[in-house]
Design a protein around this motif. Sequence first.
Motif, PDB file in Angstrom:
ATOM      1  N   CYS A  41       0.848  -1.182   0.000  1.00 40.96           N
ATOM      2  CA  CYS A  41       0.000   0.000   0.000  1.00 40.96           C
ATOM      3  C   CYS A  41       0.889   1.239   0.000  1.00 40.96           C
ATOM      4  CB  CYS A  41      -0.933  -0.012   1.206  1.00 40.96           C
ATOM      5  SG  CYS A  41      -2.168   1.289   1.147  1.00 40.96           S
TER       6      CYS A  41
ATOM      7  N   ASP B 101      -0.610   4.590  -0.486  1.00 44.22           N
ATOM      8  CA  ASP B 101      -1.379   5.731  -0.005  1.00 44.22           C
ATOM      9  C   ASP B 101      -2.767   5.241   0.379  1.00 44.22           C
ATOM     10  OD1 ASP B 101      -1.815   8.595   0.409  1.00 44.22           O
ATOM     11  OD2 ASP B 101      -3.097   8.520  -1.369  1.00 44.22           O
ATOM     12  N   GLY B 102      -3.308   5.755   1.459  1.00 41.91           N
ATOM     13  CA  GLY B 102      -4.642   5.368   1.885  1.00 41.91           C
ATOM     14  C   GLY B 102      -4.655   4.005   2.555  1.00 41.91           C
ATOM     15  N   VAL B 103      -5.807   3.345   2.468  1.00 42.70           N
ATOM     16  CA  VAL B 103      -5.993   2.025   3.070  1.00 42.70           C
ATOM     17  C   VAL B 103      -6.708   1.132   2.064  1.00 42.70           C
ATOM     18  CG1 VAL B 103      -7.076   0.726   4.940  1.00 42.70           C
ATOM     19  CG2 VAL B 103      -6.148   3.005   5.393  1.00 42.70           C
ATOM     20  N   LEU B 104      -6.149  -0.034   1.812  1.00 43.24           N
ATOM     21  CA  LEU B 104      -6.734  -1.033   0.919  1.00 43.24           C
ATOM     22  C   LEU B 104      -7.334  -2.139   1.772  1.00 43.24           C
ATOM     23  CD1 LEU B 104      -7.015  -2.193  -2.006  1.00 43.24           C
ATOM     24  CD2 LEU B 104      -4.823  -3.345  -1.596  1.00 43.24           C
TER      25      LEU B 104
ATOM     26  N   THR C 211      -7.055  -5.164   6.389  1.00 42.33           N
ATOM     27  CA  THR C 211      -6.724  -3.880   5.799  1.00 42.33           C
ATOM     28  C   THR C 211      -5.213  -3.772   5.656  1.00 42.33           C
ATOM     29  OG1 THR C 211      -6.722  -2.829   7.979  1.00 42.33           O
ATOM     30  CG2 THR C 211      -8.752  -2.688   6.698  1.00 42.33           C
TER      31      THR C 211
ATOM     32  N   GLU D 219      -2.518  -0.797   5.314  1.00 41.44           N
ATOM     33  CA  GLU D 219      -2.298   0.643   5.420  1.00 41.44           C
ATOM     34  C   GLU D 219      -1.064   1.050   4.625  1.00 41.44           C
ATOM     35  OE1 GLU D 219      -2.404  -1.373   8.198  1.00 41.44           O
ATOM     36  OE2 GLU D 219      -4.487  -1.024   8.753  1.00 41.44           O
ATOM     37  N   SER D 220      -0.957   2.340   4.381  1.00 46.06           N
ATOM     38  CA  SER D 220       0.190   2.891   3.676  1.00 46.06           C
ATOM     39  C   SER D 220       1.486   2.460   4.356  1.00 46.06           C
ATOM     40  CB  SER D 220       0.094   4.421   3.665  1.00 46.06           C
ATOM     41  OG  SER D 220       1.172   4.969   2.952  1.00 46.06           O
TER      42      SER D 220
ATOM     43  N   ALA E  35     -11.619  -0.235  -1.904  1.00 43.28           N
ATOM     44  CA  ALA E  35     -11.089   0.997  -1.331  1.00 43.28           C
ATOM     45  C   ALA E  35     -12.244   1.804  -0.743  1.00 43.28           C
ATOM     46  CB  ALA E  35     -10.369   1.810  -2.407  1.00 43.28           C
TER      47      ALA E  35
ATOM     48  N   CYS F 162      -7.091   5.041  -2.626  1.00 42.77           N
ATOM     49  CA  CYS F 162      -5.993   4.150  -2.245  1.00 42.77           C
ATOM     50  C   CYS F 162      -5.088   3.892  -3.448  1.00 42.77           C
ATOM     51  CB  CYS F 162      -6.586   2.833  -1.749  1.00 42.77           C
ATOM     52  SG  CYS F 162      -5.361   1.566  -1.419  1.00 42.77           S
ATOM     53  N   LYS F 163      -3.784   3.885  -3.193  1.00 39.78           N
ATOM     54  CA  LYS F 163      -2.815   3.501  -4.227  1.00 39.78           C
ATOM     55  C   LYS F 163      -1.998   2.335  -3.686  1.00 39.78           C
ATOM     56  CE  LYS F 163      -2.267   8.004  -6.398  1.00 39.78           C
ATOM     57  NZ  LYS F 163      -1.311   9.030  -6.862  1.00 39.78           N
TER      58      LYS F 163
END
Length: 110
Positions: free
Chosen positions: A58, A60-63, A73, A75-76, A92, A96-97
Amino acid sequence: MTETKLALASLVPYRDYQIASRSLARRLGITLPLAVYAMAAGETISTETASRTRLLQCLDGVLTVDFTDHSTTVESGTLLVIPAGTPHALRAAQPCKFMQIESEERDDLH
């Protein structure tokens, strides 16, 4: 060959109501599948089962990764390993990236 630096999170922009992706294998001259994804909030990738182990990093964000019997989950800054043959779906809740790498199969494990 000269070294290559990539700012992974900036390679794929967020797009409203879409999933954007960019394959990097050819650009890097490697054979393993490697791609960067940007998922808008609320977007999903339906359940799939890969023949190779997948590494999800991950950026960016949360997947959220949904497995048959549970969800987790990512996390970045976190890496999730999904073993080959494991059904999973991605979603997402917020933008999320992430980067996805698929491992090479090893004959000595069979």
